[in-house]
Design a protein around this motif. Structure first.
Motif: not given
Length: 300
Positions: A223-231, A273-275, A281-286
């Motif tokens: 979960g931390g890795f995913v959060l850092l990736f999204g940031t 591109l924003g979409l 990001a949705g996949l990351v949060m999922a």
């Protein structure tokens, strides 16, 4: 003769009725949050999606559906910017996650309360320090004419702040403290009884971490890795001020397309591109949210 004991008021039946009465009120209490989320996120998301899949005729003003913008966002330099952002985010999240866990473990196991409070407070400050001020600080410190660059002759060693590797170092400045904040509560949740039981059973420290510690912490680590990736994936101001367009990143491509720095009339491609970023990001949060819920069950 049998006697019947009356059921006290407020037992199973009463608690069930209270839960039933409390349900609608709970949903009603969340209504302002749902309205706020819909206004602040739903409307911009809808406008972005509409612009990404439509095209307006400049002469007649007619609007029609098209997949051209989405297709262009996944081709040529736009696709390269997406790949570059994913590579940078994955690399910085991996390095930041490993170093953050090591630092957090040292902080959690420290006997000094002052050191622990200072480390967590500094992590909270540094995790939110970014943008143009962070880029300027690194330029003054490790740029071509920076203090550390001149004192250590880093240029002769091949150091270049305005490159992919330099941007990686800058991103780690706020990603490592973020990982410390995320993983420290999980490390504190490791019960001392588990380690004592492992030692009493003859297990070594490595065996404890391999069979007990890491499996329990795995959801929090991922979960931390995913959060850092999204940031890192969503960061823009630091990269824009530091490397400009020398490093292909999707956030920089969106800014160029919206401002018309390279080509004019690419606003819809920028929306596409924003979409694409929102979908990633949705996949990351999922992935992140279920991992956090599973970790919370283990560390209660």
């Amino acid at each position: 003769m049998s006697t019947t004991t009356p059921r006290p008021v407020g037992t199973a039946g009463g608690s069930t009725s209270r839960r039933r009465r409390r349900g609608p009120r709970t949903w009603l209490a969340t209504l302002p949050l749902l309205v706020f989320t819909g206004l602040c996120f739903g409307i911009p998301l809808g406008a972005m999606a509409f612009g990404a899949v439509t095209r307006t005729d400049p002469d007649g003003g007619a609007t029609q559906l098209t997949g051209e913008h989405l297709a262009r966002s996944l081709q040529g330099p736009y696709l390269g910017s997406l790949i570059g952002s994913v590579q940078l985010s994955a690399l910085t999240a991996l390095i930041g996650g490993v170093l953050g866990v090591v630092i957090a473990q040292a902080v959690v196991t420290s006997r000094s309360t002052a050191l622990r409070s200072a480390a967590l407070t500094a992590s909270g400050v540094l995790a939110n320090f970014g943008g143009v001020p962070l880029a300027f600080a690194f330029i003054a410190t490790a740029g071509i004419s920076g203090v550390l660059t001149q004192l250590g002759n880093l240029t002769d060693l091949g150091w270049n702040l305005y490159s992919f590797s330099g941007l990686t170092v800058v991103y780690l400045y706020f990603l490592i403290p973020l990982m410390v904040l995320v993983i420290a509560p999980a490390l504190e949740g490791l019960r001392p009884q588990w380690r004592e039981a492992a030692q009493n059973s003859g297990a070594t420290g490595w065996q404890f971490w391999r069979h007990v510690g890491l499996p329990v912490l795995a959801p929090s680590l991922l979960g931390g890795f995913v959060l850092l990736f999204g940031t890192a994936f969503a960061a823009h101001a630091t990269a824009a001020a530091l490397v400009g367009g020398s490093v292909p990143l999707v956030t920089l491509k969106i800014a160029d397309a919206l401002s018309g720095n390279v080509l004019t009339g690419q606003e819809n491609v920028a929306l596409a591109l924003g979409l694409d970023m929102i979908l990633i990001a949705g996949l990351v949060m999922a992935v992140y949210l279920p991992l956090q819920r599973r970790s919370a069950r283990w560390l209660r």
